[in-house]
Design an enzyme around this catalytic site. Structure first.
Site, short mmCIF file in Angstrom:
data_model
loop_
_atom_site.label_atom_id
_atom_site.label_comp_id
_atom_site.label_asym_id
_atom_site.label_seq_id
_atom_site.Cartn_x
_atom_site.Cartn_y
_atom_site.Cartn_z
N SER A 139 0.80 -1.22 0.00
CA SER A 139 0.00 0.00 0.00
C SER A 139 0.83 1.27 0.00
O SER A 139 0.28 2.35 -0.22
CB SER A 139 -0.95 0.01 1.20
OG SER A 139 -0.23 0.10 2.41
N LYS A 176 0.44 4.15 7.26
CA LYS A 176 -0.17 5.04 6.26
C LYS A 176 0.29 6.48 6.52
O LYS A 176 0.87 6.81 7.55
CB LYS A 176 -1.70 4.99 6.33
CG LYS A 176 -2.32 3.65 5.98
CD LYS A 176 -2.18 3.30 4.52
CE LYS A 176 -2.91 2.01 4.17
NZ LYS A 176 -2.26 0.82 4.78
#
Length: 221
Positions: A139, A176
């Site tokens: 990701s 993230k």
């Protein structure tokens, strides 16, 4: 704690300390009191506990309650061990813990999540790191974070916008880019066009920052 605060060990204490390091290198976790007693032929785990208390009193380890493996090697004792190893590598207990896959709902720093230890030069990082986290997934590939990379993490409970963080959402842990959206929500942004942002409602979801990324190690390079 300064290195000079470490008190010399007796021969038996040194043997037990070395056994702790060997277990951490081989298994990613320290031994239990029963394992120490079995290895050294003690009659009961209480004898192992007495030796561990002596090691703790001399500053080489820290004992923490609540777990049978609550033995933590003091940083200065690790440094002392590192001085005897010219080429520390993955698996060397003289370095930082590498946290592997984190089970849902489990504390990220739980003993069972430490897979190995790696000795690194902290000057390579933007700030002092407390542990290394093994990357799982793709990701964050747009900013050069790939699966199996080791992220250097500084423990923190807060972060600035756009910092890369290790965050816990309910029972899940993720890496993230952090963006605060007012007082009631947070956006966690992936660096891969195949992933949508994770929108966190702070009023209905459990959310916590576990740390901030301050560096990266690419294994095998």
């Amino acid at each position: 704690m300064k290195h000079s605060n470490l008190k010399p060990l007796t021969k038996r204490q040194q043997e037990i300390f070395d056994f702790i390091l060997d277990c951490m290198a081989a298994n990613g976790a320290p031994p239990t009191r029963v394992e120490i007693a079995d290895h050294f032929g003690f009659r009961s785990p209480n004898a192992a506990e007495d030796h561990l208390k002596a090691l703790a009193k001399k500053g080489h380890i820290e004992l923490r309650s609540g777990t049978s493996r609550g033995i933590y090697v003091a940083e200065e004792a690790r440094i002392g061990g590192q001085q005897h190893n010219d080429s520390p590598e993955l698996g060397d207990t003289a370095g930082m813990p590498v946290i592997g896959n984190v089970a849902a709902g489990a504390p990220i720093f739980a003993d069972q999540h430490v897979q190995q230890y790696v000795s690194v030069d902290q000057s390579l990082f933007a700030d002092k790191a407390d542990f290394l986290l093994k990357v799982k997934g793709d990701s964050m590939i747009n900013i050069g974070i790939f699966e199996q990379d080791l992220l250097a993490i500084k423990r923190a409970q807060t972060a600035r916008d756009n910092e890369i963080v290790v965050a816990r959402i309910d029972d899940d842990v993720t890496v993230k880019r952090y963006l605060r959206q007012g007082a009631a929500s947070v956006s966690l942004m992936a660096e891969n066009d195949d992933y949508d942002p994770i929108e966190v409602d702070l009023q209905t979801q459990s959310f916590a920052i576990e740390g901030v990324v301050v560096g990266l190690i690419r294994q095998g390079l």
